[in-house]
Scaffold this motif. Structure first.
Motif, PDB file in Angstrom:
ATOM      1  N   MET A  37      94.156  37.482 -40.299  1.00 17.93           N
ATOM      2  CA  MET A  37      93.966  36.175 -39.418  1.00 17.93           C
ATOM      3  C   MET A  37      95.015  35.473 -39.325  1.00 17.93           C
ATOM      4  O   MET A  37      96.047  35.115 -40.056  1.00 17.93           O
ATOM      5  CB  MET A  37      93.056  35.419 -40.116  1.00 17.93           C
ATOM      6  CG  MET A  37      91.681  35.910 -40.447  1.00 17.93           C
ATOM      7  SD  MET A  37      90.579  36.091 -38.962  1.00 17.93           S
ATOM      8  CE  MET A  37      89.062  36.555 -39.454  1.00 17.93           C
ATOM      9  N   LEU A  38      95.538  35.071 -37.785  1.00 14.27           N
ATOM     10  CA  LEU A  38      96.801  34.426 -37.538  1.00 14.27           C
ATOM     11  C   LEU A  38      96.169  33.225 -36.960  1.00 14.27           C
ATOM     12  O   LEU A  38      95.811  32.726 -35.983  1.00 14.27           O
ATOM     13  CB  LEU A  38      97.230  35.141 -36.208  1.00 14.27           C
ATOM     14  CG  LEU A  38      97.724  36.676 -36.710  1.00 14.27           C
ATOM     15  CD1 LEU A  38      98.424  37.359 -35.642  1.00 14.27           C
ATOM     16  CD2 LEU A  38      98.723  36.820 -37.970  1.00 14.27           C
ATOM     17  N   LEU A  39      96.920  32.261 -37.698  1.00 16.44           N
ATOM     18  CA  LEU A  39      96.436  30.588 -37.407  1.00 16.44           C
ATOM     19  C   LEU A  39      97.928  29.800 -37.241  1.00 16.44           C
ATOM     20  O   LEU A  39      99.039  30.186 -38.144  1.00 16.44           O
ATOM     21  CB  LEU A  39      95.890  29.956 -38.374  1.00 16.44           C
ATOM     22  CG  LEU A  39      94.540  30.769 -38.848  1.00 16.44           C
ATOM     23  CD1 LEU A  39      94.001  30.008 -40.102  1.00 16.44           C
ATOM     24  CD2 LEU A  39      93.420  30.726 -37.902  1.00 16.44           C
ATOM     25  N   PHE A  72      95.722  41.888 -30.612  1.00 19.01           N
ATOM     26  CA  PHE A  72      95.499  40.612 -30.921  1.00 19.01           C
ATOM     27  C   PHE A  72      94.103  40.152 -30.339  1.00 19.01           C
ATOM     28  O   PHE A  72      94.167  40.237 -29.072  1.00 19.01           O
ATOM     29  CB  PHE A  72      96.900  39.921 -30.983  1.00 19.01           C
ATOM     30  CG  PHE A  72      97.750  39.645 -31.603  1.00 19.01           C
ATOM     31  CD1 PHE A  72      97.937  40.626 -32.808  1.00 19.01           C
ATOM     32  CD2 PHE A  72      98.673  38.758 -31.732  1.00 19.01           C
ATOM     33  CE1 PHE A  72      99.019  40.700 -33.842  1.00 19.01           C
ATOM     34  CE2 PHE A  72      99.858  38.666 -32.445  1.00 19.01           C
ATOM     35  CZ  PHE A  72      99.705  39.703 -33.697  1.00 19.01           C
ATOM     36  N   VAL A  73      93.276  39.947 -31.055  1.00 15.61           N
ATOM     37  CA  VAL A  73      91.849  39.688 -30.454  1.00 15.61           C
ATOM     38  C   VAL A  73      91.900  37.863 -30.632  1.00 15.61           C
ATOM     39  O   VAL A  73      91.833  37.273 -31.803  1.00 15.61           O
ATOM     40  CB  VAL A  73      90.641  40.099 -31.534  1.00 15.61           C
ATOM     41  CG1 VAL A  73      89.358  39.630 -30.555  1.00 15.61           C
ATOM     42  CG2 VAL A  73      90.894  41.516 -31.390  1.00 15.61           C
ATOM     43  N   MET A  74      92.005  37.255 -29.561  1.00 12.24           N
ATOM     44  CA  MET A  74      92.024  35.851 -29.384  1.00 12.24           C
ATOM     45  C   MET A  74      90.678  35.315 -29.081  1.00 12.24           C
ATOM     46  O   MET A  74      90.219  35.704 -28.031  1.00 12.24           O
ATOM     47  CB  MET A  74      93.241  35.583 -28.373  1.00 12.24           C
ATOM     48  CG  MET A  74      94.719  35.929 -28.683  1.00 12.24           C
ATOM     49  SD  MET A  74      95.782  35.382 -27.336  1.00 12.24           S
ATOM     50  CE  MET A  74      97.297  36.107 -28.003  1.00 12.24           C
ATOM     51  N   LEU A  75      90.174  34.399 -29.931  1.00 16.10           N
ATOM     52  CA  LEU A  75      89.029  34.029 -29.860  1.00 16.10           C
ATOM     53  C   LEU A  75      89.042  32.535 -29.036  1.00 16.10           C
ATOM     54  O   LEU A  75      89.666  31.829 -29.566  1.00 16.10           O
ATOM     55  CB  LEU A  75      88.103  33.891 -31.102  1.00 16.10           C
ATOM     56  CG  LEU A  75      87.775  35.052 -31.952  1.00 16.10           C
ATOM     57  CD1 LEU A  75      87.146  34.685 -33.000  1.00 16.10           C
ATOM     58  CD2 LEU A  75      87.052  36.251 -31.060  1.00 16.10           C
ATOM     59  N   ALA A  76      88.491  32.400 -28.012  1.00 20.50           N
ATOM     60  CA  ALA A  76      88.658  31.213 -26.867  1.00 20.50           C
ATOM     61  C   ALA A  76      87.961  30.047 -27.961  1.00 20.50           C
ATOM     62  O   ALA A  76      87.037  30.180 -28.648  1.00 20.50           O
ATOM     63  CB  ALA A  76      88.091  31.465 -25.910  1.00 20.50           C
ATOM     64  N   LYS A  77      88.577  28.713 -27.480  1.00 17.46           N
ATOM     65  CA  LYS A  77      88.034  27.373 -28.016  1.00 17.46           C
ATOM     66  C   LYS A  77      86.594  27.613 -27.411  1.00 17.46           C
ATOM     67  O   LYS A  77      86.297  27.663 -26.499  1.00 17.46           O
ATOM     68  CB  LYS A  77      88.972  26.174 -27.836  1.00 17.46           C
ATOM     69  CG  LYS A  77      90.071  26.338 -28.261  1.00 17.46           C
ATOM     70  CD  LYS A  77      91.031  25.124 -27.798  1.00 17.46           C
ATOM     71  CE  LYS A  77      92.382  25.206 -28.489  1.00 17.46           C
ATOM     72  NZ  LYS A  77      93.342  24.199 -28.251  1.00 17.46           N
ATOM     73  N   PRO A  78      85.646  26.797 -28.323  1.00 17.34           N
ATOM     74  CA  PRO A  78      84.246  26.605 -27.856  1.00 17.34           C
ATOM     75  C   PRO A  78      84.348  25.903 -26.495  1.00 17.34           C
ATOM     76  O   PRO A  78      85.111  24.858 -26.205  1.00 17.34           O
ATOM     77  CB  PRO A  78      83.821  25.673 -29.049  1.00 17.34           C
ATOM     78  CG  PRO A  78      84.594  25.933 -30.226  1.00 17.34           C
ATOM     79  CD  PRO A  78      85.735  26.214 -29.622  1.00 17.34           C
ATOM     80  N   GLY A  79      83.330  26.254 -25.513  1.00 15.74           N
ATOM     81  CA  GLY A  79      83.389  25.831 -24.399  1.00 15.74           C
ATOM     82  C   GLY A  79      84.020  26.422 -23.303  1.00 15.74           C
ATOM     83  O   GLY A  79      83.988  26.205 -21.931  1.00 15.74           O
TER      84      GLY A  79
END
Length: 494
Positions: free
Chosen positions: A127-129, A155-162
């Motif tokens: 997990m990269l933060l 790298f799986v980048m999860l977009a911000k909500p919305g």
């Protein structure tokens, strides 16, 4: 890994991490070497069903993307393994249970030698933060997954909500990749960028008639949590393939094919829920860490609670530990992978006096329950041939089963009667049933089969070509042939 001993006890296979880029070439090579024709640069457009003299035939139209020419393929069966945007599922108008999407994600496949960063942390997934600086809209959090240790990564980048659209250029995305790596000396080469939607969607049925089926992501769509995607897709195919083969060879009625959806649809429904439940657990974890907080100062303030000698600090640490422990079902979810019970007309459980065994709800995702109850996977036990030469390797019950035929396991004293019964059934139905005697023909090396078989020595466990238990019995005597004939006829729809 706490469950490593359980894995070794209950499966003959070592665990393997095969990313799609490595697995698919193996599958294609195996298919082409066994008579399948694999066509590239073709787009599936649709199908029609033949009428009158061609009733039952399927006419599929595909487009040659090189020449632009449309080609018609005539077949007896159509299997729509055409992914989350399945044209076949759409044409069949399969009913879907679909929850609102949970956002967008971005896969960035690249080459970079990160060996020096993996010396003390060689894990498969990281997990990269970056809580110390603002993050782009397309990347609230990143999951780093190694493909080729330690030179190829996704790298799986999860977009911000919305976020509903990703407008960043490849150069901007790669700049962010480098920032996440955190070492300017690393050379990074982009291979591919792809966007996908976090789905929670499964089909209520898997087929349209006797000869058109959907499988894989076409009927169960979910995020990659728990690593259930490729496994479940392959299981769909494994379940369907032997049934089509038996019908095509005239060994079974077309009604056998109805059991495909009956058996696999509950599995697809369950794994969609499991993967998304894990995603929701991750979301709780990210929220606890302040990942979704837009203000960097506030985000760092939230993180500082983990070090506070205060009531809120203690509560934050306890909540974090609880979430990490809950995520055991993702890191070592043996039960999620293996606890599948088939209940259909292709299983004979009519002789059972009790309900199928089960684990408590708190354990069913973590632990694999072995049983010979009809509809369960064949339990694994190590065996060695009685006439084995010195140092000859052991074999598993799984090695003896499968191979496109039914298998029967019995014990000392049981083989003569079951050999006679299977010979008569084979003559009547033309279906191969191979009989093995454990204790006579094969030694139960660690006495595990004796504990797992759940029938007497002279009883029998009948296993389907896909290594699921079809039937078991303690019966013996003059009615063995009649009973086996009735069971096999029922399973095959004859």
């Amino acid at each position: 890994m706490p469950l490593l001993g359980e894995y070794k006890l209950k499966t003959p296979c070592p665990q393997a991490d095969f990313p799609q880029s490595l697995l698919e070439p193996i599958l294609v090579r195996t298919a082409t070497q066994n008579g399948f024709k694999v066509r590239w640069d073709y787009e599936y457009l649709g199908f029609t069903v033949g009428k009158d003299a061609d009733a039952g035939k399927i006419y599929s139209t595909v487009k040659d993307l090189v020449s632009g020419q449309n080609i018609t393929i005539i077949s007896n069966y159509l299997c729509g393994a055409d992914g989350a945007r399945s044209v076949v599922a759409r044409e069949l108008q399969l009913p879907f249970n679909e929850q609102p999407t949970s956002g967008l994600a971005l896969n960035v496949f690249f080459e970079a030698d990160l060996t020096h960063l993996m010396t003390h942390s060689p894990g498969l997934i990281h997990m990269l933060l970056r809580p110390d600086k603002p993050q782009p809209d397309y990347c609230a959090v990143t999951i780093g997954r190694q493909i080729e240790p330690f030179s190829q990564w996704v790298f799986v980048m999860l977009a911000k909500p919305g976020v509903t659209e990703i407008t960043a250029s490849p150069d901007e995305i790669m700049d962010h990749v480098k920032d996440l790596i955190g070492d300017d000396s690393v050379q990074v080469k982009l291979r591919r960028i792809s966007t996908w939607t976090v789905n929670e969607c499964y089909a209520e049925k898997y087929s349209g008639g006797d000869n058109i089926f959907c499988l894989g992501d076409a009927v169960h769509r979910h995020p990659p949590f728990n690593g259930l995607g490729s496994n479940t897709c392959i299981q769909d195919a494994y379940n369907l393939a032997w049934k089509i083969a038996y019908v095509k060879k005239g060994l079974a009625s077309p009604s056998l094919l109805a059991s495909y959806g009956v058996e696999r649809q509950p599995v697809g429904k369950a794994i969609v829920k499991r993967a998304n439940d894990t995603g929701r657990m991750h979301a709780k974890l990210f929220s606890l860490l302040g990942i979704f907080e837009p203000d960097t100062k506030e985000k760092l303030k939230i993180l500082s609670r983990f070090k506070e000698d205060s009531q809120i600090g203690a509560e934050t640490r306890a909540a974090f530990q609880s979430l990490i422990e809950e995520l055991d079902s993702e890191r070592q979810g043996f039960g999620v992978e293996m606890n599948q019970l088939y209940q259909s007309e292709a299983i004979w459980a009519k002789d059972e006096s009790a309900e199928p065994p089960s684990l408590p709800a708190s354990e069913k995702d973590l632990h694999y329950l072995e049983s010979t109850y009809p509809g369960f996977r064949l339990p694994h036990a190590w065996l060695r041939a009685v006439n084995a030469v010195p140092n000859e390797p052991m074999v598993s019950t799984h090695d003896l089963a499968g191979k496109a035929r039914f298998t029967m396991f019995t014990g000392i004293g049981g083989k003569p009667g079951w050999l006679e019964a299977t010979a008569k059934v084979r003559e009547a139905l033309k279906v191969e049933i191979t009989v093995y005697s454990i204790g006579d023909e094969y030694r139960d090396v660690f006495y595990q089969w004796g504990k797992k078989r759940e029938v007497h020595e002279k009883g029998a466990v009948l296993v389907r070509p896909d290594r699921f238990v079809a039937w078991r019995t303690n019966e013996k005597g003059q009615d063995m042939t009649a009973k086996l004939l009735a069971v096999m006829s029922h399973i095959l729809g004859l």
